[in-house]
Design a protein around this motif. Structure first.
Motif, short mmCIF file in Angstrom:
data_model
loop_
_atom_site.label_atom_id
_atom_site.label_comp_id
_atom_site.label_asym_id
_atom_site.label_seq_id
_atom_site.Cartn_x
_atom_site.Cartn_y
_atom_site.Cartn_z
N ALA A 130 8.47 -2.85 1.71
CA ALA A 130 8.72 -1.42 1.74
C ALA A 130 7.43 -0.68 2.07
O ALA A 130 6.35 -1.27 2.13
N TRP A 131 7.57 0.63 2.28
CA TRP A 131 6.41 1.51 2.46
C TRP A 131 6.09 2.15 1.12
O TRP A 131 6.99 2.53 0.37
N ILE A 132 4.82 2.26 0.81
CA ILE A 132 4.44 2.85 -0.48
C ILE A 132 3.06 3.48 -0.37
O ILE A 132 2.21 3.02 0.41
N GLU A 133 2.84 4.55 -1.13
CA GLU A 133 1.53 5.17 -1.20
C GLU A 133 0.73 4.56 -2.35
O GLU A 133 1.30 4.13 -3.35
N GLU A 134 -0.59 4.58 -2.21
CA GLU A 134 -1.45 3.93 -3.20
C GLU A 134 -1.24 4.51 -4.60
O GLU A 134 -1.27 3.78 -5.59
N ALA A 135 -1.02 5.82 -4.69
CA ALA A 135 -0.82 6.44 -6.00
C ALA A 135 0.40 5.86 -6.71
O ALA A 135 0.39 5.68 -7.93
N ASP A 136 1.45 5.53 -5.94
CA ASP A 136 2.65 4.96 -6.55
C ASP A 136 2.45 3.50 -6.91
O ASP A 136 3.06 2.99 -7.85
N VAL A 137 1.60 2.80 -6.16
CA VAL A 137 1.26 1.43 -6.52
C VAL A 137 0.63 1.40 -7.90
O VAL A 137 1.01 0.61 -8.78
N VAL A 138 -0.32 2.29 -8.11
CA VAL A 138 -1.02 2.36 -9.40
C VAL A 138 -0.09 2.83 -10.51
O VAL A 138 -0.04 2.25 -11.60
N ARG A 139 0.67 3.88 -10.24
CA ARG A 139 1.53 4.48 -11.26
C ARG A 139 2.57 3.49 -11.77
O ARG A 139 2.92 3.50 -12.95
N ALA A 150 0.36 -4.30 -3.74
CA ALA A 150 0.93 -4.18 -2.39
C ALA A 150 0.06 -4.95 -1.40
O ALA A 150 -1.15 -4.73 -1.34
N GLU A 151 0.69 -5.85 -0.67
CA GLU A 151 -0.01 -6.67 0.33
C GLU A 151 0.55 -6.32 1.71
O GLU A 151 1.76 -6.38 1.93
#
Length: 308
Positions: free
Chosen positions: A137-146, A151-152
């Motif tokens: 999927a597509w994801i923003e870094e802030a959501d990865v952390v939250r 994410a690779e």
């Protein structure tokens, strides 16, 4: 209460649209609506607020959605366990639109492709809560952390513009980003990830934004918007079986090149060897195919933080 009812409710809750949920479930709309009514009656509480153009979850519905997903995930695991006996269960992999070709035959990769094709933000939430092991999927870094994810990068996808064949930009090999318009849909439940990307790209590149309310980010409705606007429109990475009308054409976008990053998502604390092996297999395959290399032209977003 039946698992089928939970499946129906989760589909409506994730789509926030009875028509799309019915299409996803491959059942008639009136039947789906009646099943939700029956479920609410059985529970003795209202799960959804709905009218002709709007569906939203009640507070009770939001809580029930979490529980329903957990029950369905547990049921799926039980089914897999019974079917596989003593063999190790495959990992559940969700996706949005793109899957690596030949993923089912990759060596050392035991995954079950989840049948629910959902938006990026929904698949990320499913990984975080444990109903999926992996998602592309597509994801923003802030959501990865939250969401305590990792994410690779698997693939950079260059987005293109679609325009009428008679438009002057169609005479050239590419279209500058400043000549684009980008569609943004009011339906955040379905298009939150795309909307965020589109608005940020428009701000960075000088492209214009057109707001829509019919889900026409993809499919026949998208092509209708292109014909109506009579100008180049950025095409989302969401694939659709509908063919492009012969009166329209595609061109690459430049200055900057819009890049959509497909990431492999997993829980940051999931250190199971099977997960680690799957991640390595998918990344190695992506690297060998050259999918993780950004273009040499100026592109957006910058890729300095992504490993090629």
């Amino acid at each position: 209460m039946e698992l089928r009812q939970l499946t129906y409710f989760v589909a409506v809750a994730e789509e926030l649209h009875f028509g799309r949920a019915a299409e996803r479930l491959r059942i008639a709309g009136p039947s789906l609506s009646q099943q939700i009514i029956n479920l609410e009656r059985e529970l003795g509480t209202r799960l959804l607020i709905r009218d002709r153009r709007h569906v939203e979850l009640t507070p009770a519905g939001s809580e029930f959605l979490t529980d329903a997903r957990e029950v369905l995930a547990a049921a799926a695991r039980a089914f897999d366990r019974a079917r596989n006996g003593d063999r190790q269960l495959p990992l559940r992999l969700g996706y949005v639109s793109w899957l690596p070709p030949g993923i089912a035959t990759m060596p050392n990769l035991r995954v079950r492709i989840d049948e629910w094709v959902l938006p990026s933000h929904t698949q990320a939430a499913r990984v975080a809560e444990g109903s999926l092991d992996l998602a592309i999927a597509w994801i923003e870094e802030a959501d990865v952390v939250r969401q305590s994810l990792a994410a690779e990068l698997l693939k950079y996808e260059r987005l293109q513009a679609v325009m009428p064949g008679t438009h002057q930009a169609a005479r050239h090999d590419s279209v500058p980003a400043t000549e684009l318009t980008i569609l943004v849909d009011v339906d955040e439940a379905s298009w939150d990830s795309w909307n965020r990307y589109a608005l940020a790209f428009a701000q960075a590149s000088g492209a214009s934004v057109t707001h829509i309310d019919d889900g026409g980010i993809t499919g026949p409705a998208f092509f209708e918007h292109v014909a109506r606007l009579r100008r180049p429109v950025l095409q989302s990475p969401k694939r659709h079986a509908a063919p492009m009308p012969p009166t329209l054409t595609r061109r690459p976008v430049t200055s900057p090149v819009p890049l959509w990053a497909w990431d492999l998502l997993h829980r940051a604390d999931d250190t199971r060897p099977m997960v680690t092996s799957a991640i390595r297999t998918l990344i190695d395959g992506a690297s060998a195919a050259g999918w993780r290399i950004p273009p040499t032209e100026t592109h957006w977003p910058p890729t300095s933080g992504k490993q090629a």
